[in-house]
Structure formats: C-alpha cells, structure tokens
Design a protein around this motif. Structure first.
Motif, PDB file in Angstrom:
ATOM      1  N   MET A 127       0.863  -1.188   0.000  1.00 32.37           N
ATOM      2  CA  MET A 127       0.000   0.000   0.000  1.00 32.37           C
ATOM      3  C   MET A 127       0.897   1.234   0.000  1.00 32.37           C
ATOM      4  O   MET A 127       1.839   1.323   0.774  1.00 32.37           O
ATOM      5  N   SER A 128       0.583   2.176  -0.854  1.00 27.96           N
ATOM      6  CA  SER A 128       1.320   3.443  -0.939  1.00 27.96           C
ATOM      7  C   SER A 128       0.394   4.585  -0.567  1.00 27.96           C
ATOM      8  O   SER A 128      -0.819   4.500  -0.755  1.00 27.96           O
ATOM      9  N   THR A 129       0.983   5.646  -0.040  1.00 23.74           N
ATOM     10  CA  THR A 129       0.239   6.868   0.255  1.00 23.74           C
ATOM     11  C   THR A 129       0.995   8.023  -0.358  1.00 23.74           C
ATOM     12  O   THR A 129       2.214   8.129  -0.213  1.00 23.74           O
ATOM     13  N   VAL A 130       0.274   8.872  -1.059  1.00 20.59           N
ATOM     14  CA  VAL A 130       0.889  10.051  -1.671  1.00 20.59           C
ATOM     15  C   VAL A 130      -0.007  11.251  -1.406  1.00 20.59           C
ATOM     16  O   VAL A 130      -1.226  11.129  -1.345  1.00 20.59           O
ATOM     17  N   THR A 131       0.631  12.407  -1.200  1.00 19.73           N
ATOM     18  CA  THR A 131      -0.104  13.646  -0.972  1.00 19.73           C
ATOM     19  C   THR A 131       0.210  14.616  -2.093  1.00 19.73           C
ATOM     20  O   THR A 131       1.378  14.832  -2.418  1.00 19.73           O
ATOM     21  N   TYR A 132      -0.829  15.174  -2.667  1.00 16.99           N
ATOM     22  CA  TYR A 132      -0.697  16.120  -3.772  1.00 16.99           C
ATOM     23  C   TYR A 132      -1.154  17.500  -3.341  1.00 16.99           C
ATOM     24  O   TYR A 132      -2.126  17.639  -2.595  1.00 16.99           O
ATOM     25  N   SER A 133      -0.493  18.517  -3.856  1.00 15.26           N
ATOM     26  CA  SER A 133      -0.949  19.893  -3.705  1.00 15.26           C
ATOM     27  C   SER A 133      -1.813  20.200  -4.919  1.00 15.26           C
ATOM     28  O   SER A 133      -1.355  20.081  -6.063  1.00 15.26           O
ATOM     29  N   VAL A 134      -3.084  20.574  -4.666  1.00 16.02           N
ATOM     30  CA  VAL A 134      -4.045  20.809  -5.754  1.00 16.02           C
ATOM     31  C   VAL A 134      -4.671  22.188  -5.537  1.00 16.02           C
ATOM     32  O   VAL A 134      -5.670  22.327  -4.835  1.00 16.02           O
ATOM     33  N   PRO A 135      -4.071  23.231  -6.131  1.00 16.40           N
ATOM     34  CA  PRO A 135      -4.515  24.608  -5.888  1.00 16.40           C
ATOM     35  C   PRO A 135      -5.953  24.917  -6.288  1.00 16.40           C
ATOM     36  O   PRO A 135      -6.537  25.863  -5.766  1.00 16.40           O
TER      37      PRO A 135
ATOM     38  N   GLN B 101      -7.716   3.012  -2.429  1.00 20.42           N
ATOM     39  CA  GLN B 101      -8.356   2.539  -1.208  1.00 20.42           C
ATOM     40  C   GLN B 101      -9.013   3.665  -0.414  1.00 20.42           C
ATOM     41  O   GLN B 101     -10.072   3.484   0.167  1.00 20.42           O
ATOM     42  N   GLU B 102      -8.350   4.818  -0.352  1.00 19.50           N
ATOM     43  CA  GLU B 102      -8.853   5.917   0.466  1.00 19.50           C
ATOM     44  C   GLU B 102      -8.421   7.244  -0.140  1.00 19.50           C
ATOM     45  O   GLU B 102      -7.311   7.381  -0.633  1.00 19.50           O
ATOM     46  N   VAL B 103      -9.318   8.228  -0.087  1.00 20.96           N
ATOM     47  CA  VAL B 103      -9.034   9.568  -0.590  1.00 20.96           C
ATOM     48  C   VAL B 103      -9.437  10.565   0.488  1.00 20.96           C
ATOM     49  O   VAL B 103     -10.554  10.515   0.998  1.00 20.96           O
TER      50      VAL B 103
ATOM     51  N   SER C 224       0.783   6.401  -9.057  1.00 24.62           N
ATOM     52  CA  SER C 224       0.813   7.840  -8.818  1.00 24.62           C
ATOM     53  C   SER C 224       0.578   8.597 -10.123  1.00 24.62           C
ATOM     54  O   SER C 224      -0.155   9.586 -10.158  1.00 24.62           O
ATOM     55  N   ALA C 225       1.172   8.120 -11.203  1.00 24.46           N
ATOM     56  CA  ALA C 225       1.007   8.773 -12.506  1.00 24.46           C
ATOM     57  C   ALA C 225      -0.452   8.734 -12.953  1.00 24.46           C
ATOM     58  O   ALA C 225      -0.970   9.726 -13.491  1.00 24.46           O
ATOM     59  N   ALA C 226      -1.121   7.616 -12.735  1.00 23.11           N
ATOM     60  CA  ALA C 226      -2.530   7.495 -13.136  1.00 23.11           C
ATOM     61  C   ALA C 226      -3.408   8.421 -12.297  1.00 23.11           C
ATOM     62  O   ALA C 226      -4.346   9.034 -12.813  1.00 23.11           O
ATOM     63  N   ILE C 227      -3.095   8.544 -11.019  1.00 24.32           N
ATOM     64  CA  ILE C 227      -3.861   9.431 -10.140  1.00 24.32           C
ATOM     65  C   ILE C 227      -3.680  10.880 -10.573  1.00 24.32           C
ATOM     66  O   ILE C 227      -4.635  11.636 -10.699  1.00 24.32           O
ATOM     67  N   GLU C 228      -2.432  11.276 -10.830  1.00 26.43           N
ATOM     68  CA  GLU C 228      -2.166  12.640 -11.297  1.00 26.43           C
ATOM     69  C   GLU C 228      -2.875  12.919 -12.616  1.00 26.43           C
ATOM     70  O   GLU C 228      -3.433  14.000 -12.809  1.00 26.43           O
ATOM     71  N   ALA C 229      -2.841  11.957 -13.528  1.00 26.20           N
ATOM     72  CA  ALA C 229      -3.498  12.135 -14.829  1.00 26.20           C
ATOM     73  C   ALA C 229      -5.001  12.324 -14.653  1.00 26.20           C
ATOM     74  O   ALA C 229      -5.597  13.204 -15.288  1.00 26.20           O
TER      75      ALA C 229
END
Length: 68
Positions: free
Chosen positions: A1-9, A31-33, A52-57
């Motif tokens: 399981m990976s967790t990543v945090t994005y800055s989304v202005p 799994q969770e947002v 991560s790339a798919a989530i960003e896309a």
C-alpha cells in the motif's frame, strides 16, 4: 500500500472535495481519498493497479491538476 499527498490549488469548496473523492475512488486500486479545501491537498492511499502517474493524470482530466 502506498500513500501520496498532492498539492491541488484548484480545490475551493466542498463540491471540489466531493468531485475529487468520487472520481478517484472509481480508479482501480485506490483505497482511500482525503481531500481538503482548507489545505488544498489530496492524500491518496492506493495499491496496484493504481499508480501515482494514473492518479495525477485523472486529477488533471477532471480539472484539478497537481501543482508541480
């Protein structure tokens, strides 16, 4: 399981949070947002096949691009 945090202005309100949460949860492997209009951040817990790339896309496609 990976967790990543994005800055989304572009997150400005509860509707934005709802849209991001709903769309990302439909991506296989997510799994969770946790999105916040206050911090303008989106934290995502995921496993393959999600990446991560798919989530960003996907965030870009729904008009909430990640700040670089």
């Amino acid at each position: 399981m990976s967790t990543v945090t994005y800055s989304v202005p572009n997150i400005n309100c509860g509707h934005c949070v709802h849209t991001i949460t709903t769309e990302l949860k439909e991506l296989a492997g997510v799994q969770e947002v946790m999105a916040s209009a206050e911090t303008k951040r989106v934290e995502v817990r995921f496993e393959p096949p999600a990446t991560s790339a798919a989530i960003e896309a996907l965030l870009g496609e729904i008009h909430y691009p990640v700040a670089k």
